[in-house]
Design an enzyme around this catalytic site. Structure first.
Site, mmCIF file in Angstrom:
data_model
loop_
_atom_site.group_PDB
_atom_site.id
_atom_site.type_symbol
_atom_site.label_atom_id
_atom_site.label_comp_id
_atom_site.label_asym_id
_atom_site.label_seq_id
_atom_site.Cartn_x
_atom_site.Cartn_y
_atom_site.Cartn_z
ATOM 1 N N ARG A 63 0.618 -0.929 -0.327
ATOM 2 C CA ARG A 63 0.105 0.128 -0.153
ATOM 3 C C ARG A 63 0.754 1.499 -0.011
ATOM 4 O O ARG A 63 0.600 2.621 -0.645
ATOM 5 C CB ARG A 63 -1.668 -0.097 1.090
ATOM 6 C CG ARG A 63 -2.327 -1.087 1.121
ATOM 7 C CD ARG A 63 -2.716 -1.411 2.149
ATOM 8 N NE ARG A 63 -2.348 -1.977 3.033
ATOM 9 C CZ ARG A 63 -3.147 -1.857 4.026
ATOM 10 N NH1 ARG A 63 -3.442 -1.515 4.759
ATOM 11 N NH2 ARG A 63 -2.271 -3.711 5.699
ATOM 12 N N GLU A 100 1.452 -5.326 13.715
ATOM 13 C CA GLU A 100 0.572 -5.465 14.376
ATOM 14 C C GLU A 100 -0.781 -6.682 14.642
ATOM 15 O O GLU A 100 -0.769 -7.291 15.470
ATOM 16 C CB GLU A 100 -0.910 -4.427 14.218
ATOM 17 C CG GLU A 100 -1.167 -4.161 15.224
ATOM 18 C CD GLU A 100 -2.288 -3.293 14.634
ATOM 19 O OE1 GLU A 100 -3.273 -2.518 13.016
ATOM 20 O OE2 GLU A 100 -2.873 -3.302 15.310
HETATM 21 O O1 LIG Z 1 3.471 -0.241 11.829
HETATM 22 P P1 LIG Z 1 3.233 -1.493 11.644
HETATM 23 O O2 LIG Z 1 2.786 -1.990 12.840
HETATM 24 O O3 LIG Z 1 4.378 -2.511 10.852
HETATM 25 O O4 LIG Z 1 2.114 -1.731 10.428
HETATM 26 C C1 LIG Z 1 2.164 -1.054 9.398
HETATM 27 C C2 LIG Z 1 2.268 -1.781 8.120
HETATM 28 O O5 LIG Z 1 1.462 -2.769 8.334
HETATM 29 C C3 LIG Z 1 0.093 -2.715 6.559
HETATM 30 O O6 LIG Z 1 1.265 -3.897 6.148
HETATM 31 P P2 LIG Z 1 0.930 -4.633 5.511
HETATM 32 O O7 LIG Z 1 2.157 -6.041 6.141
HETATM 33 O O8 LIG Z 1 -0.645 -5.049 5.600
HETATM 34 O O9 LIG Z 1 1.086 -5.017 4.405
HETATM 35 P P3 LIG Z 1 0.710 -4.081 2.575
HETATM 36 O O10 LIG Z 1 0.414 -2.722 2.233
HETATM 37 O O11 LIG Z 1 0.451 -5.466 1.371
HETATM 38 O O12 LIG Z 1 -0.866 -4.668 2.698
HETATM 39 C C4 LIG Z 1 0.210 -1.787 6.475
HETATM 40 O O13 LIG Z 1 0.533 -0.819 5.420
HETATM 41 C C5 LIG Z 1 1.936 -0.849 6.634
HETATM 42 O O14 LIG Z 1 2.908 -0.936 5.413
HETATM 43 N N1 LIG Z 2 -5.183 -1.171 11.790
HETATM 44 C C1 LIG Z 2 -4.412 -1.284 10.191
HETATM 45 N N2 LIG Z 2 -5.139 -1.355 9.760
HETATM 46 C C2 LIG Z 2 -5.012 -0.968 8.052
HETATM 47 N N3 LIG Z 2 -3.723 -1.635 7.740
HETATM 48 C C3 LIG Z 2 -2.806 -1.657 8.909
HETATM 49 N N4 LIG Z 2 -1.831 -2.193 9.280
HETATM 50 C C4 LIG Z 2 -1.572 -2.321 10.596
HETATM 51 N N5 LIG Z 2 -2.552 -2.302 10.917
HETATM 52 C C5 LIG Z 2 -3.168 -1.925 10.128
#
Ligand SMILES: O=P(O)(O)OC[C@H]1O[C@H](OP(=O)(O)OP(=O)(O)O)[C@H](O)[C@@H]1O
Ligand SMILES: Nc1ncnc2[nH]cnc12
Length: 177
Positions: A63, A100
């Site tokens: 994202r 998370e």
């Molecule tokens: O601050 P943090 O605890 O590290 O969490 C935030 C990260 O988690 C999500 O990514 P995700 O791994 O879900 O991947 P995506 O963007 O491919 O959906 C979001 O896009 C951040 O990159």
């Molecule tokens: N609560 C949340 N919503 C969307 N993306 C996330 N990545 C980590 N935590 C998230």
């Protein structure tokens, strides 16, 4: 700015218990159905960083690519892909961290930046700050400087910013929960 933030807030969709029970997932897909809003967001970020010494934007898969690429284009600087393990085809360096909801390893190509370049790290959301600090570690391993961090959303109740301040004090987001 206030109207822009209100508009962004109104288009972020809360999805309870995704991908796990207890997580309120912030769904940004509705924002990307609104090209006018995305253009306004990029224009705002362009203004915010217009005098900043940024040599490259590093976006965190997946994202973080969505706004990261148009921001790099607006600032006329290269875009660096920070990807999940095993996705980048050339020589990489890696860093593992907690999410998370789970664990992850991210990678970047060894030749993604030149030593001494100032890099702005962009992602859609900061939760624990694990992804962003891991991205900062990768930039430092490549001998780059972390200019700062930019997010669309900050989940401030998880205190992720605290994990980033040692890399840079320049941390901004559009919306904070
Ligand atoms: O601050 P943090 O605890 O590290 O969490 C935030 C990260 O988690 C999500 O990514 P995700 O791994 O879900 O991947 P995506 O963007 O491919 O959906 C979001 O896009 C951040 O990159
Ligand atoms: N609560 C949340 N919503 C969307 N993306 C996330 N990545 C980590 N935590 C998230």
């Amino acid at each position: 700015m206030e109207a822009l933030i209100k508009q962004i807030e109104s288009e972020i969709r809360d999805v309870p218990d995704f991908p796990k029970e207890g997580i309120i997932f912030k769904d940004i897909t509705p924002l990307f159905k609104n090209p006018k809003l995305i253009k306004e967001m990029v224009a705002y970020l362009k203004m915010q960083y217009k005098d900043a010494p940024i040599d490259a934007i590093a976006g965190i898969e997946s994202r973080g690519f969505l706004l990261g690429v148009p921001l790099a284009l607006a600032l006329n600087v290269p875009f660096i892909l920070i990807r999940k393990k095993g996705k980048l085809p050339c020589k990489t360096i890696a860093h593992s961290y907690q999410l998370e909801y789970g664990e992850a390893t991210i990678e970047v190509h060894e030749d993604a930046i030149e030593p001494g370049q100032n890099v702005l790290i962009h992602d859609d959301l900061i939760a624990t700050g694990g992804s962003a600090s891991a991205a900062a570690e990768l930039i430092k391993k490549l001998k780059g400087n972390v200019y700062g961090f930019n997010f669309l959303i900050e989940l401030s109740f998880l205190n992720g910013e605290e994990n980033l301040r040692d890399y840079s004090k320049n941390i901004t987001s559009f919306v904070t929960y």
